[in-house]
Design a protein around this motif. Structure first.
Motif, short mmCIF file in Angstrom:
data_model
loop_
_atom_site.label_atom_id
_atom_site.label_comp_id
_atom_site.label_asym_id
_atom_site.label_seq_id
_atom_site.Cartn_x
_atom_site.Cartn_y
_atom_site.Cartn_z
N SER A 150 0.67 -1.29 0.12
CA SER A 150 -0.01 -0.18 0.14
C SER A 150 1.05 1.37 -0.02
O SER A 150 0.45 2.32 -0.77
N TYR A 151 1.95 1.34 0.68
CA TYR A 151 3.07 2.44 0.85
C TYR A 151 3.36 2.75 -0.59
O TYR A 151 3.42 3.60 -0.91
N GLY A 152 3.99 1.61 -1.28
CA GLY A 152 4.34 1.90 -2.72
C GLY A 152 3.49 2.35 -3.52
O GLY A 152 3.95 3.42 -4.44
N VAL A 153 2.21 2.09 -3.53
CA VAL A 153 1.30 2.26 -4.42
C VAL A 153 0.79 3.85 -4.21
O VAL A 153 0.86 4.75 -5.04
N GLN A 154 0.74 4.16 -2.74
CA GLN A 154 0.73 5.65 -2.51
C GLN A 154 1.76 6.46 -2.93
O GLN A 154 1.25 7.59 -3.26
N LYS A 155 3.05 6.10 -2.74
CA LYS A 155 4.00 6.89 -3.26
C LYS A 155 3.86 7.11 -4.80
O LYS A 155 4.24 8.31 -5.34
N PHE A 156 3.45 6.15 -5.55
CA PHE A 156 3.67 6.18 -6.76
C PHE A 156 2.39 7.15 -7.39
O PHE A 156 2.49 8.01 -8.52
N ILE A 157 1.38 7.04 -6.52
CA ILE A 157 0.23 7.94 -6.88
C ILE A 157 0.85 9.52 -6.79
O ILE A 157 0.53 10.18 -7.51
N GLY A 158 1.46 9.57 -5.61
CA GLY A 158 2.04 10.92 -5.35
C GLY A 158 2.94 11.36 -6.50
O GLY A 158 2.86 12.80 -6.91
N GLU A 159 3.96 10.51 -6.97
CA GLU A 159 4.63 11.06 -8.22
C GLU A 159 4.05 11.51 -9.41
O GLU A 159 4.36 12.41 -9.77
N GLN A 160 2.84 10.78 -9.45
CA GLN A 160 1.88 10.99 -10.76
C GLN A 160 1.27 12.30 -10.51
O GLN A 160 1.06 13.17 -11.64
N LEU A 161 0.87 12.60 -9.26
CA LEU A 161 0.14 13.64 -8.95
C LEU A 161 1.09 14.86 -9.26
O LEU A 161 0.90 16.06 -9.73
N VAL A 162 2.37 14.82 -8.65
CA VAL A 162 3.22 16.02 -8.85
C VAL A 162 3.55 16.12 -10.35
O VAL A 162 3.85 17.28 -10.62
N ALA A 163 3.80 15.23 -10.84
CA ALA A 163 4.17 15.29 -12.32
C ALA A 163 3.10 16.02 -13.19
O ALA A 163 3.32 16.71 -14.06
#
Length: 327
Positions: A150-163
């Protein structure tokens, strides 16, 4: 210059704040400037030396609720978040903090009159061994993230939002994927990787520690110093030099707990590693083994970032930075 650090009372937030206050600081390709105001947003009060600095303004409370108190900034470092083990144990807490909190922070930055540089601390945990595909192998700058927590998914979502907020011109975003940081001083936290500091920190203090994975499990590590170098470079680089909106993998040292224990003994000059209990944990072990341990990072190298040469160097730096750690 005004700077905001979320998670400003945490381990990396505290180190980053001290480095920034020592200044001057360059942001977004501009020349160096002194920090005039440093806002530290966290659930806890900052360290005493930071709280006493007249340039520091602590803002204590849940991130989403205190955003109106932060004011506009030239650069925002988003370090706040729920760590891996806690995010896995409490799905709702992880989503609320790591996803909703990141989106709220981006909306705060979007309302700035001038888009700020925003550095987002992502994680190596965005990569994982997909059961349908097999081990992740060597990770390079173009490896597709396949988070297995879940942590990895949440961080990846954060990356895409920042992008996407960067693509739209709302922020000047830079996501950096942090490796496991070792050695961290202080008490263990809820991160699944916490033992990678504990098996050095506790034996140096004459205390027992548990390693929850087999001794020869390969892991990717970075020291606090090199991690800060990566975070600060992300803020310092101009947009053209930074390049792709895709998250940047920071360089890592590949080692194993067995090699870490040997380095501990060499630096300590004792058999400190005899205080390590090797107990394979059925919950932590599979999670750690799903993370990649070998990385090729040409993009980071082109920006001047490198990994440590040995874990001995990391232990020596830890002892030098924390002279009271040895029993």
């Amino acid at each position: 210059m005004k700077v905001v650090i979320t998670g400003g009372a945490g381990f990396l937030g505290t180190l980053l704040a001290r480095r920034l206050l020592a200044g001057p600081v360059a942001v977004g390709g501009a020349g160096p400037a002194a920090v005039g105001e440093l806002v530290l947003a966290d659930l806890a009060e900052p360290a005493a030396d930071l709280a006493e600095d007249e340039r520091v303004r602590p803002v204590v409370g849940e991130l989403v609720s205190v955003l109106p108190e932060l004011g506009e900034a030239d650069v925002v470092f988003h370090l706040a978040g729920v760590v891996s083990g806690a995010a896995e144990a409490d799905f709702d807490l992880g989503m609320r903090t790591n996803v909703d909190g990141t989106r709220a922070l981006l909306e705060y930055a979007r309302r700035h009159r001038t888009p700020p540089v925003l550095v987002f601390s992502s994680s190596l945990a965005v990569f994982g061994s997909d059961p349908a595909i097999g081990p992740v192998g060597v990770v390079d700058d173009d490896t597709l993230p396949r988070p297995q927590s879940s942590y990895g998914v949440q961080k990846f979502i954060g990356e895409q939002l920042v992008a996407d907020y960067t693509r739209k011109g709302f922020v000047r975003g830079r996501s950096v994927r942090l490796m496991t940081v070792s050695v961290r001083p202080g008490r263990p936290n809820a991160a699944a990787s916490s033992f990678l500091s504990g098996i050095v920190r506790e034996p140096l203090a004459g205390q027992r520690a548990v390693c929850p994975v087999p001794p020869d499990t390969p892991v990717a590590l970075s020291s606090p110093r090199r991690t800060l170098d990566g975070i600060l470079l992300a803020a310092r680089a101009g947009d053209e030099a930074w390049g792709s909106r895709t998250a940047l993998n920071l360089p890592a040292l590949t080692t194993t707990p067995r090699e870490m224990a040997a380095a501990l003994d060499r630096v300590a000059g004792t058999r400190a590693s005899e205080l390590i209990d090797w107990i394979d944990d059925p919950a932590i072990g599979p999670l750690v083994r799903s993370w990649p341990a070998r990385l090729r990072t040409p993009r980071a190298h082109a920006l001047g970032l490198t990994a440590e040469e040995s874990f001995d160097d990391i232990v020596r730096a830890y002892v030098a930075d924390n002279p009271a750690v040895r029993s």
